[in-house]
Motif scaffolding. Structure first.
Motif, mmCIF file in Angstrom:
data_model
loop_
_atom_site.group_PDB
_atom_site.id
_atom_site.type_symbol
_atom_site.label_atom_id
_atom_site.label_comp_id
_atom_site.label_asym_id
_atom_site.label_seq_id
_atom_site.Cartn_x
_atom_site.Cartn_y
_atom_site.Cartn_z
ATOM 1 N N ALA B 443 44.486 64.417 52.984
ATOM 2 C CA ALA B 443 44.522 64.291 51.520
ATOM 3 C C ALA B 443 45.151 62.942 51.199
ATOM 4 C CB ALA B 443 45.341 65.424 50.910
ATOM 5 N N VAL B 444 44.513 62.234 50.306
ATOM 6 C CA VAL B 444 44.980 60.859 50.022
ATOM 7 C C VAL B 444 44.928 60.583 48.527
ATOM 8 C CG1 VAL B 444 44.405 59.875 52.261
ATOM 9 C CG2 VAL B 444 42.643 60.028 50.486
ATOM 10 N N PHE B 445 45.493 59.467 48.173
ATOM 11 C CA PHE B 445 45.434 59.015 46.771
ATOM 12 C C PHE B 445 45.580 57.515 46.750
ATOM 13 C CE2 PHE B 445 50.215 59.352 45.394
ATOM 14 C CZ PHE B 445 50.642 59.013 46.660
ATOM 15 N N ASN B 446 45.355 56.944 45.601
ATOM 16 C CA ASN B 446 45.496 55.493 45.487
ATOM 17 C C ASN B 446 45.734 55.109 44.033
ATOM 18 O OD1 ASN B 446 44.669 53.197 47.746
ATOM 19 N ND2 ASN B 446 44.742 52.418 45.643
ATOM 20 N N GLY B 447 46.794 54.357 43.830
ATOM 21 C CA GLY B 447 47.122 53.890 42.479
ATOM 22 C C GLY B 447 46.050 52.977 41.920
ATOM 23 N N MET B 448 45.968 52.968 40.601
ATOM 24 C CA MET B 448 44.961 52.157 39.930
ATOM 25 C C MET B 448 45.671 51.142 39.049
ATOM 26 S SD MET B 448 41.816 53.586 37.609
ATOM 27 C CE MET B 448 42.840 54.087 36.241
ATOM 28 N N GLY B 449 45.221 49.898 39.129
ATOM 29 C CA GLY B 449 45.761 48.870 38.235
ATOM 30 C C GLY B 449 46.980 48.187 38.806
ATOM 31 N N TYR B 450 47.491 47.252 38.008
ATOM 32 C CA TYR B 450 48.561 46.386 38.480
ATOM 33 C C TYR B 450 49.926 47.070 38.485
ATOM 34 C CZ TYR B 450 45.329 42.435 37.751
ATOM 35 O OH TYR B 450 44.293 41.555 37.799
ATOM 36 N N GLY B 451 50.065 48.148 37.725
ATOM 37 C CA GLY B 451 51.402 48.721 37.583
ATOM 38 C C GLY B 451 52.217 47.925 36.578
ATOM 39 N N ARG B 452 53.449 48.357 36.385
ATOM 40 C CA ARG B 452 54.301 47.730 35.355
ATOM 41 C C ARG B 452 54.595 46.273 35.649
ATOM 42 N NH1 ARG B 452 57.518 49.084 31.079
ATOM 43 N NH2 ARG B 452 57.362 51.242 30.403
ATOM 44 N N GLY B 453 54.729 45.492 34.557
ATOM 45 C CA GLY B 453 55.241 44.142 34.695
ATOM 46 C C GLY B 453 54.190 43.051 34.717
ATOM 47 N N LEU B 454 52.920 43.447 34.625
ATOM 48 C CA LEU B 454 51.872 42.435 34.719
ATOM 49 C C LEU B 454 50.891 42.453 33.559
ATOM 50 C CD1 LEU B 454 50.618 42.062 38.370
ATOM 51 C CD2 LEU B 454 50.994 40.249 36.732
ATOM 52 N N ALA B 455 51.020 43.402 32.626
ATOM 53 C CA ALA B 455 50.074 43.501 31.513
ATOM 54 C C ALA B 455 48.644 43.538 32.040
ATOM 55 C CB ALA B 455 50.257 42.362 30.511
ATOM 56 N N ASP B 456 48.261 44.682 32.561
ATOM 57 C CA ASP B 456 46.931 44.822 33.163
ATOM 58 C C ASP B 456 45.882 44.924 32.058
ATOM 59 O OD1 ASP B 456 44.652 45.479 34.565
ATOM 60 O OD2 ASP B 456 45.738 46.728 36.000
ATOM 61 N N MET B 457 45.266 43.820 31.774
ATOM 62 C CA MET B 457 44.418 43.732 30.586
ATOM 63 C C MET B 457 43.034 43.191 30.907
ATOM 64 S SD MET B 457 45.070 41.523 27.154
ATOM 65 C CE MET B 457 46.330 42.686 26.682
ATOM 66 N N ALA B 458 42.087 43.640 30.104
ATOM 67 C CA ALA B 458 40.750 43.053 30.160
ATOM 68 C C ALA B 458 40.306 42.724 28.750
ATOM 69 C CB ALA B 458 39.772 44.016 30.808
ATOM 70 N N ILE B 459 39.513 41.680 28.646
ATOM 71 C CA ILE B 459 38.964 41.250 27.358
ATOM 72 C C ILE B 459 37.456 41.128 27.527
ATOM 73 C CG2 ILE B 459 39.052 39.524 25.541
ATOM 74 C CD1 ILE B 459 41.739 38.593 26.730
ATOM 75 N N ALA B 460 36.751 42.009 26.878
ATOM 76 C CA ALA B 460 35.298 42.027 27.033
ATOM 77 C C ALA B 460 34.640 41.364 25.838
ATOM 78 C CB ALA B 460 34.811 43.466 27.151
ATOM 79 N N LYS B 461 33.677 40.546 26.123
ATOM 80 C CA LYS B 461 32.910 39.906 25.053
ATOM 81 C C LYS B 461 31.488 40.419 25.124
ATOM 82 C CE LYS B 461 31.567 35.288 24.632
ATOM 83 N NZ LYS B 461 31.931 33.868 24.612
#
Lengths: 774, 774
Positions: B443-461
């Motif tokens: 059984a496994v898992f995996n975190g998603m995204g940068y985590g705290r402190g990096l403002a994990d953001m996307a800007i779509a146009k």
């Protein structure tokens, strides 16, 4: 977000006060050619005539005259008109009023243009004309537009609710009256003008004093067979508009001139006399009213017929009449209404949009009958209005349920408590010798926006410039009413920028069809409401965007931890900040722009009446007002002096009190002129008041210091709760002054304006002054 | 909005399957110069040495060789690195691993480049090196970065929850184990490459095979003293990345070459051997684990120490270790944890980001101990996992409350009910001669995204093009995982366009820092979640905008009366429609663009631990999986054949089942290679597996037909409920195969990979196969 407590000075105030502001012709290149229209009707004393020919030979011989264009040179339909397209750009066969143009002269200079125009000759055969709507509607009357299938009746329409006939038959009290209201000249400081140039890439680049730059493109395109998207129109601040620049004035003529100028710039600027001759007027209206009530004053039914003289062309005649009909019963609960309207072609000057748009004409009638009813029932006229005043949730006279904000009762309460009202008896009794004093009042309202069928929308664009300032792309023309300044203020508040500390924090770009997005016309009390809402959406998106981008740049996890502050985004927790100048450099152009739009809500229960209206019926939002006038009447001359004027206005939440007051005061001033002295006269369709020496408007010396009270209501759908206040103020003076005059003289005058001659005639009936009001 | 029932084929499938897709070098102009790095360490058998000099004279004499640049020619800091900037673009004083470059050659052609590189000579004095983290941490060990104040300890960190020491002391059952996991080579099909040109306006225009085009600009700018906003980077589809193209590979070298190419375009493409020599590897990790539980199997406490060998440079070593530590206790409820981490500099190849980012290394350890615990307590290993599996609302081993979606239990239930599990006993018993069979799970898992402190953001146009098609400005690189196709699908669904009927209805522009907006890297299982959310916002704004604009054009009062349909806006009530092609022509460019952004939420109760981490701790969102493997072990050779592999995955709602399965299968395939055969060998820092004949990766023939099961959960914050599934699939095979091997042989191997040699050695212990599992 921190709202600043006291608004900064109006953004355009300094430039306008110091003369630094630039209007259309200030932008015109020096090398412009001059274009002008040849309107022979007035000189020939012909308001309706067949054009047999135009002799341009002498004109073309004038040095500097380059071209003389006639209808044959117009490439498109040669028809202009906002809704009904019935007005030629140049008349080729018939002139329908004395100001109709039959030729367009293009010359090197204003002087050669003047001489060229003077050298033109037209051969015009007079035709029998119609100059009175009743006569125009007679069988066998000469037809203004023979091809119109309604004859001279441009539109007949009806609004009905309940059974007015039966209700009036059974009403314990019935009052009746006939009223007439005159044409009115807009008389803006800046006459109709513009300049244009056909660019090498085929774009027709125009700068025009216009209230509707986006719509103009379609009107020009239709008339001249041009692609509207290849017409660019810029609309700098207007030197006044009032509705008279809503629709084509110089636009099509100027575009035609530019198409024939071999790429050179051309300007057109109407002299004052041409502006009076060819410009649009307020519709003269005849009104026949019957109002029924209970003995306690509760209104029961209204039956009325309104006849609008739209002159030679439709312009917005149908829509103006529609609005008058929608307001025909006043701001009151009237269970049964039967409202008939007739909009009639004549050979009089063209009538069109004018502040108060059809409503200014009906308010003297319904308020006249309210006073008559109060007198008949020995009721206090203010109490009678208060008793019947529309309240939230009521149905108005068209059958629309008022889900929008309604604060008329509060306006009336303001008046009732005001010293000008409470001390009226003593004041009246203290009248000097040969002077009668009277105090009158009126309750009025005015619809906001286009009404159903037109998608009343604005699209606001906001940019964070590369330099880190906010730029509002205003796309509704500012004709002086201050909407542009209101936009700067709204944006500054929403973006938490301080205009007081940094006036450049929010800058404005005036309408330009190339750079801004279509947002309708500057009219119908809609600009600040509709564009303001769109702008707030753009600002909210911008704020959200900037906080998010700053979060990324500052490595902050949540935008809630950030604040948009003057000139910077702050991270209060750490004390760090990112100046907007730095943030702007991070962002691509596409990411520095936010576009917000707003579509005005419409009535959800449109009544099943008024089916003759194509567009604009019904309205859902209204502004309200109650006006009080104290006057002195000179018994020797009939001259009326307005001593005090008080306007209490419900325009929703007040954004900027001084702008609000300016609108209330300006509307009242224009309404006082309309009520007392602006007698625009024609005879056989020929204008008798052809210049400002005879076409009078009030000066500052003719006006009292108008007091404005704001009933600070809240319209939930409005930007910061506001509604439009541009028009309602014009609707009160005529009925309030007629009311005051009746109070002073005992005579109700029903034909406007209330000129000294008419007042003197009434005084000469020698009835003692009424003392109805205790 | 109508959702299409069956997704269209993946947008990039046809072009990729037919070879029509264009990768970086397909865009390179034919006239490109060639640039290449001189990395003398390998040939000189020196992994750590002092650079005494570089002799370029022979190289410069080679026809076609234009320039030989050394550290002295680097204009900026000469330091690259995503977080810690410690890696020279060109080494001037010291080489810290055998792949370090000391010179850059610029030549007319690939051939002259090859000859120029061969003619270069470097004088390098060997220095004592450190090749094992434990040795590197010894006092007086040679220092890799003498200026680093931690010595060879790049970072020591701790995550603590509760009191693990006390809990372990009192735990009724305790199991222990030491594990080691190897380096791994990304071995992407397309090696590191790019081309660049310095434009006359000073913009450095680059096209690179990169996972982080937006960040690259800053890394290049820092190293070479360039304005990052004058660097333009385009990132076409990558031919594989897996983390190995997250961070500078060719970027700074290529930029330096372009700066010295007098405006001519330059390309750089690493041969496979250079890619293996200089590219980033998965961190080799040593793990020491102690796990305590109740007699019923309820987990009580974990104490562990993880030692990451980051090689010669930090790259993302601290962040990789951080993620491993955050996952150190597995996807289980463990009340008490003490997790120590050490990230250590050595003179081994540089370790960096690799799919599974630090977590693939810890899963064999925690799952190894889960099996050990099950064996010790005579519990079914699946039941033990099910009993302790994290549930929504639980606290994970870092102390973060799981407010996000958690469907691990459902994954385990899928396995428990599956024939591969239920029939395992009979299947194992039917093993052929000289063959042992085993069934294992993890059984496994995996975190998603940068985590705290990096403002994990996307800007779509998103743009409605002038031609009326939708164009998605994808700004997160697609390295093959299919995020670009997912964006097209998301946009098509949200905009109600049919890609099946009109594949051009939604087109994609691949990342270009000039035209797209920064949206972070293609990594951390974040692309579809973060950019997808931003894109949905842009699509919603676009839909609202188009309906509103159509309302204006069609004179419709309310946008609710309109529908966005394939290719048009419809007004169902009247049957009218406005084609998007026509609508697009009405709109200005600024009004045809919508920008949406999304900032990944972060844990609202960050625990007071892990203070040594600068960024990226903790995570809030995790994907989960349960893997099952059936293997056969050849008793004669030790060779392990994977007969069946089953991956049940909780990646939230499934958007496109085939893309989802491809990720699960690709992750498992890469994980099987990692578990069984990818033995990346170094000796004294020198790579022993220097080409693909020795650095083995599995081929299709080495792999079973991996079955993917989707637990169709729903992550409320995800776009259409999805989570990232790019990484979790890699974490299961190593523990599942070790588990199966133990089931087959009775021996638990704790050192990876599970090569035939190691398996044979275990078999040679001649213990009879375990029959623990009933």
């Amino acid at each position: 977000m921190h709202l600043r407590s006291s608004p900064p000075p109006r953004a355009d105030a300094l430039a306008k006060a110091t003369g630094a502001e630039r209007y259309v012709l200030d932008f015109a290149p020096a090398e412009c050619l001059s274009a002008g229209a040849y309107r022979p009707g007035a000189a020939l004393n012909i308001a309706h005539g067949r054009v047999l020919g135009v002799d341009a030979s002498a004109a073309l011989a004038v040095p500097g005259v380059l071209r003389v264009l006639t209808a044959a040179d117009v490439p498109g339909t040669n028809l202009q008109g906002i809704v009904h397209k019935d007005q030629p750009v140049l008349c080729g066969e018939v002139i329908r009023h004395a100001g109709d143009p039959v030729a367009l002269v293009l010359a090197e200079s204003a002087e050669s243009l003047r001489r060229g125009l003077a050298a033109l000759r037209a051969d015009i055969e007079p035709l029998p004309g119609v100059f009175d709507p009743e006569a125009a509607l007679k069988k066998d009357a000469p037809l203004v537009h023979p091809q119109h299938k309604g004859g001279n009746l441009l539109l007949g329409a009806r609004i009905e609710k309940g059974d007015a006939r039966a209700a009036l038959k059974n009403a314990p009290v019935v009052v009746r009256g006939e009223f007439s209201t005159p044409m009115q000249e807009h008389a803006f400081l800046e006459t109709q003008c513009g300049f244009a140039r056909l660019l090498p890439d085929g774009v027709l680049d125009m700068t025009v004093s216009t209230q509707a730059p986006f719509r103009d493109r379609f009107e020009i395109g239709h008339a001249l067979a041009l692609n509207p998207f290849k017409i660019r129109i810029r609309a700098p601040y207007l030197g006044g508009g009032f509705g008279g620049k809503d629709g084509a004035t110089v636009q099509c003529l100027l575009a035609l001139a530019a198409l024939n100028a071999a790429g050179r710039p051309v300007r057109m600027s109407w002299e004052r006399e041409e502006s009076i001759l060819a410009g649009y007027k307020r519709h003269a209206v005849h009104l026949r009213y019957t109002l029924g009530a209970e003995r306690d004053g509760t209104l029961l039914a209204l039956s009325c017929r309104l006849t609008y003289d739209t002159g030679a062309y439709a312009h917005l005649g149908c829509e103006v009449m529609e609005l008058g009909m929608e307001h025909a019963a006043g701001p009151y609960r009237v269970p049964h209404t039967h409202i008939e309207g007739r909009c009639v072609y004549t050979n009089n000057p063209i009538a069109g949009a004018f502040r108060g748009f059809g409503v200014a004409q009906v308010s003297p009638a319904f308020e006249g009958l309210m006073d008559a009813l109060a007198a008949k029932l020995c009721l206090d006229p203010l109490e009678l209005r208060r008793k019947n005043a529309l309240l939230p949730g009521d149905e108005n006279c068209s059958g629309v349920t008022l889900t929008s904000s309604v604060h008329l009762a509060e306006c009336l309460d303001e008046l009732a408590a005001h010293p000008l009202w409470t001390t009226r008896q003593a004041w009246r009794a203290a009248a000097p010798r040969f002077t009668r004093r009277g105090v009158g009042l009126a309750a009025v309202f005015n619809g906001m926006g286009y009404g159903r069928g037109l998608a009343d929308m604005a699209i606001a664009k906001l940019e964070l410039t590369e330099a880190g300032e906010f730029l509002v792309y205003n796309s509704v023309a500012d004709m002086g009413q201050g909407n542009a300044a209101a936009f700067a203020l709204l944006a500054a508040q929403e973006l938490n920028q301080s205009l007081a500390e940094n006036p450049g924090a929010v800058r404005l770009l005036q309408p330009d069809t190339e750079r801004c997005h279509p947002s309708g016309s500057s009219s119908a009390g809609r600009t600040t409401y509709t564009f303001g809402n769109a702008l707030l959406k753009a600002c909210a998106a911008m704020r959200e965007k900037l906080l998010a981008r700053a979060a990324m740049a500052l490595f902050v996890d949540e935008t809630q931890a950030l604040e948009l502050a003057p000139g910077a985004v702050l991270h209060p927790a750490s004390g760090r900040s990112l100046p907007l100048t730095a943030l702007a450099r991070f962002l691509k152009r596409d990411d520095r722009v936010c576009v917000g739009e707003f579509l005005m809500p419409v009535a959800q229960d449109p009544p099943d009446t008024g089916r003759a209206f194509q567009i604009g019926f019904p309205h859902l939002f209204f502004s309200y007002g109650a006006h009080l006038a104290r006057i002195e009447v000179d018994e020797l001359t009939g001259r009326v002096r307005v001593c005090d004027f008080l306007a209490a206005t419900d325009g929703g939440r007040v954004l900027d009190r001084s702008c609000f007051d300016q609108q209330a005061q300006g509307g009242a001033a224009q309404g006082i002129g309309y009520a007392l002295l602006e007698e625009f006269k024609t005879r056989g369709g020929l204008i008798q008041t052809a210049d400002l020496s005879t076409c009078l408007i009030p000066t500052a010396l003719d006006l009292p210091d108008i007091q404005s009270l704001a009933v600070d209501g809240h319209e939930p759908t409005g930007p910061r709760g506001l509604k439009g206040v541009g028009e309602v103020g014009l609707n009160g003076p005529a009925p309030a002054l007629a009311s005051a005059l009746e109070d002073a003289t005992g005579e109700r005058l029903r034909d406007f304006p209330l000129t000294p001659e008419r007042v003197l005639a009434a005084l000469n009936k020698r009835r003692p002054p009424s003392r109805r009001r205790a």
